[in-house]
Design a protein around this motif. Structure first.
Motif, PDB file in Angstrom:
ATOM      1  N   TYR A  27     -10.669   1.316  53.631  1.00  0.00           N
ATOM      2  CA  TYR A  27     -10.717   0.956  52.218  1.00  0.00           C
ATOM      3  C   TYR A  27     -10.159   2.110  51.390  1.00  0.00           C
ATOM      4  O   TYR A  27     -10.683   3.225  51.455  1.00  0.00           O
ATOM      5  N   PRO A  28      -9.108   1.861  50.601  1.00  0.00           N
ATOM      6  CA  PRO A  28      -8.518   2.933  49.788  1.00  0.00           C
ATOM      7  C   PRO A  28      -9.268   3.128  48.475  1.00  0.00           C
ATOM      8  O   PRO A  28      -9.901   2.199  47.955  1.00  0.00           O
ATOM      9  N   PHE A  29      -9.194   4.339  47.923  1.00  0.00           N
ATOM     10  CA  PHE A  29      -9.757   4.631  46.608  1.00  0.00           C
ATOM     11  C   PHE A  29      -9.109   5.892  46.059  1.00  0.00           C
ATOM     12  O   PHE A  29      -8.368   6.580  46.760  1.00  0.00           O
ATOM     13  N   LYS A  30      -9.391   6.185  44.809  1.00  0.00           N
ATOM     14  CA  LYS A  30      -8.902   7.413  44.191  1.00  0.00           C
ATOM     15  C   LYS A  30      -9.994   8.479  44.240  1.00  0.00           C
ATOM     16  O   LYS A  30     -11.180   8.176  44.027  1.00  0.00           O
ATOM     17  N   VAL A  31      -9.600   9.700  44.496  1.00  0.00           N
ATOM     18  CA  VAL A  31     -10.551  10.804  44.555  1.00  0.00           C
ATOM     19  C   VAL A  31     -11.384  10.887  43.282  1.00  0.00           C
ATOM     20  O   VAL A  31     -12.585  11.186  43.318  1.00  0.00           O
ATOM     21  N   GLY A  32     -10.776  10.595  42.141  1.00  0.00           N
ATOM     22  CA  GLY A  32     -11.488  10.662  40.869  1.00  0.00           C
ATOM     23  C   GLY A  32     -12.669   9.722  40.794  1.00  0.00           C
ATOM     24  O   GLY A  32     -13.676  10.029  40.126  1.00  0.00           O
ATOM     25  N   TRP A  33     -12.581   8.555  41.446  1.00  0.00           N
ATOM     26  CA  TRP A  33     -13.704   7.618  41.447  1.00  0.00           C
ATOM     27  C   TRP A  33     -14.905   8.243  42.154  1.00  0.00           C
ATOM     28  O   TRP A  33     -16.057   8.060  41.723  1.00  0.00           O
ATOM     29  N   TYR A  34     -14.641   8.930  43.225  1.00  0.00           N
ATOM     30  CA  TYR A  34     -15.689   9.592  44.017  1.00  0.00           C
ATOM     31  C   TYR A  34     -16.297  10.751  43.234  1.00  0.00           C
ATOM     32  O   TYR A  34     -17.523  10.868  43.099  1.00  0.00           O
ATOM     33  N   VAL A  37     -19.001  10.294  40.210  1.00  0.00           N
ATOM     34  CA  VAL A  37     -20.415   9.953  40.384  1.00  0.00           C
ATOM     35  C   VAL A  37     -21.204  11.054  41.095  1.00  0.00           C
ATOM     36  O   VAL A  37     -22.377  10.863  41.425  1.00  0.00           O
ATOM     37  N   LEU A  38     -20.566  12.222  41.290  1.00  0.00           N
ATOM     38  CA  LEU A  38     -21.226  13.309  42.009  1.00  0.00           C
ATOM     39  C   LEU A  38     -21.211  14.593  41.188  1.00  0.00           C
ATOM     40  O   LEU A  38     -20.367  14.777  40.309  1.00  0.00           O
ATOM     41  N   SER A  39     -22.123  15.484  41.526  1.00  0.00           N
ATOM     42  CA  SER A  39     -22.136  16.798  40.892  1.00  0.00           C
ATOM     43  C   SER A  39     -20.940  17.599  41.394  1.00  0.00           C
ATOM     44  O   SER A  39     -20.406  17.331  42.480  1.00  0.00           O
ATOM     45  N   PRO A  40     -20.494  18.595  40.624  1.00  0.00           N
ATOM     46  CA  PRO A  40     -19.337  19.398  41.040  1.00  0.00           C
ATOM     47  C   PRO A  40     -19.475  20.011  42.431  1.00  0.00           C
ATOM     48  O   PRO A  40     -18.472  20.219  43.119  1.00  0.00           O
ATOM     49  N   ALA A  41     -20.692  20.296  42.863  1.00  0.00           N
ATOM     50  CA  ALA A  41     -20.895  20.898  44.184  1.00  0.00           C
ATOM     51  C   ALA A  41     -20.402  20.004  45.314  1.00  0.00           C
ATOM     52  O   ALA A  41     -20.094  20.487  46.409  1.00  0.00           O
ATOM     53  N   HIS A  42     -20.316  18.705  45.043  1.00  0.00           N
ATOM     54  CA  HIS A  42     -19.917  17.756  46.086  1.00  0.00           C
ATOM     55  C   HIS A  42     -18.510  17.202  45.867  1.00  0.00           C
ATOM     56  O   HIS A  42     -18.084  16.297  46.594  1.00  0.00           O
ATOM     57  N   HIS A  43     -17.795  17.707  44.877  1.00  0.00           N
ATOM     58  CA  HIS A  43     -16.475  17.160  44.573  1.00  0.00           C
ATOM     59  C   HIS A  43     -15.476  17.420  45.694  1.00  0.00           C
ATOM     60  O   HIS A  43     -15.558  18.417  46.424  1.00  0.00           O
TER      61      HIS A  43
END
Length: 260
Positions: A27-34, A37-43
């Motif tokens: 399943y494709p997605f954009k990194v920005g979508w991920y 919804v997460l804190s910067p520590a998990h980007h």
């Protein structure tokens, strides 16, 4: 330059076909979508429109990929065999399908030096539209007060009978604006069902009943159930009994906590 959603499908189409034949879904997605919804520590540290793909294994992976992988004697006996199979299958398909692309591949079992996972698998599955990630926050007035409750992904066709195996990031590919995010199917809709799902997963995960919270098209085979119900430290002996490992190999099998 960004590429259209049609071009995205053109890019990953052969890869999709190759993995589907072996019991995987992508399943494709954009990194920005991920990252949104997460804190910067998990980007993920790529531009927001960078193309990514999450890889899931369906129940058929066991017969289509894992058992043939064992028969080929690729198993080294030093790592979890399912991990080895997933890495071998995905990396081989990446090399074949994207010889001129720069692709970063991370697997669900890999950790960063700070002991955080390289990616949050269930979040990736959710933002890609593959499977809905049900969490405590999806329940109004949860009955567990301050108790920590782990969330779980449910696939619209496979229920809980699947696993999230890998993340691919196409470092030099930017997805265009027409690649639109779609919410994953919300197949556990009522508050009562969500409470039941989270309680099954957190309190009775070993009976696997959470996997059947929705009607499913495919479940694990009897042989696959036997493998995953066997304690990790004893799976090497089970594979030896099935004729896939030597006595030495089964002794080397490391204990892991993977449930499948």
């Amino acid at each position: 330059m960004a590429i259209s959603s049609e071009s995205v499908e053109g890019l990953i189409g052969t890869f999709r076909e190759s993995l589907e034949a072996q019991g995987f879904e992508i399943y494709p997605f954009k990194v920005g979508w991920y990252n949104a919804v997460l804190s910067p520590a998990h980007h993920l540290h790529y531009p927001a429109d960078t193309l990514a793909v999450v890889v899931l294994s369906s129940p058929s992976m066991f017969e289509r990929s894992f058992l043939p992988f064992l028969r080929s004697q690729c198993c080294e006996g030093l790592r979890d065999p399912i991990d080895q199979c997933s890495a071998h299958t995905v990396s081989s398909a990446v090399s074949l399908c994207f010889p001129s692309q720069s692709v970063d591949v991370s697997y669900d079992y890999e950790m960063l030096p700070n002991r955080r996972p390289k990616f949050l698998a269930q979040t990736a599955a959710h933002v890609s539209g593959a499977a809905y990630y049900y969490q405590k926050s999806d329940v109004h007035s949860p009955p567990w007060a301050d108790k920590k409750m782990f969330g779980v992904c449910i696939h619209p066709k496979l229920g809980g009978w699947f696993a999230i195996r890998a993340l691919l990031v196409f470092k030099d590919v930017r997805a265009g604006a027409d690649l639109q995010q779609k919410d994953p199917p919300d197949c556990v809709r009522s508050q009562e069902e969500r409470i039941e799902l989270l309680e099954r997963f957190n309190f009775r995960w070993q009976d696997w009943s959470y996997r059947d919270m929705v009607p499913t098209e495919e479940r694990y085979s009897d042989q696959q159930r036997e493998y995953f119900r066997t304690p990790p430290g004893q799976r090497g002996e089970l594979l030896r009994h099935w004729g896939f490992l030597t006595d030495t190999d089964s002794e080397k099998q490391s204990s892991t906590n993977k449930q499948g």
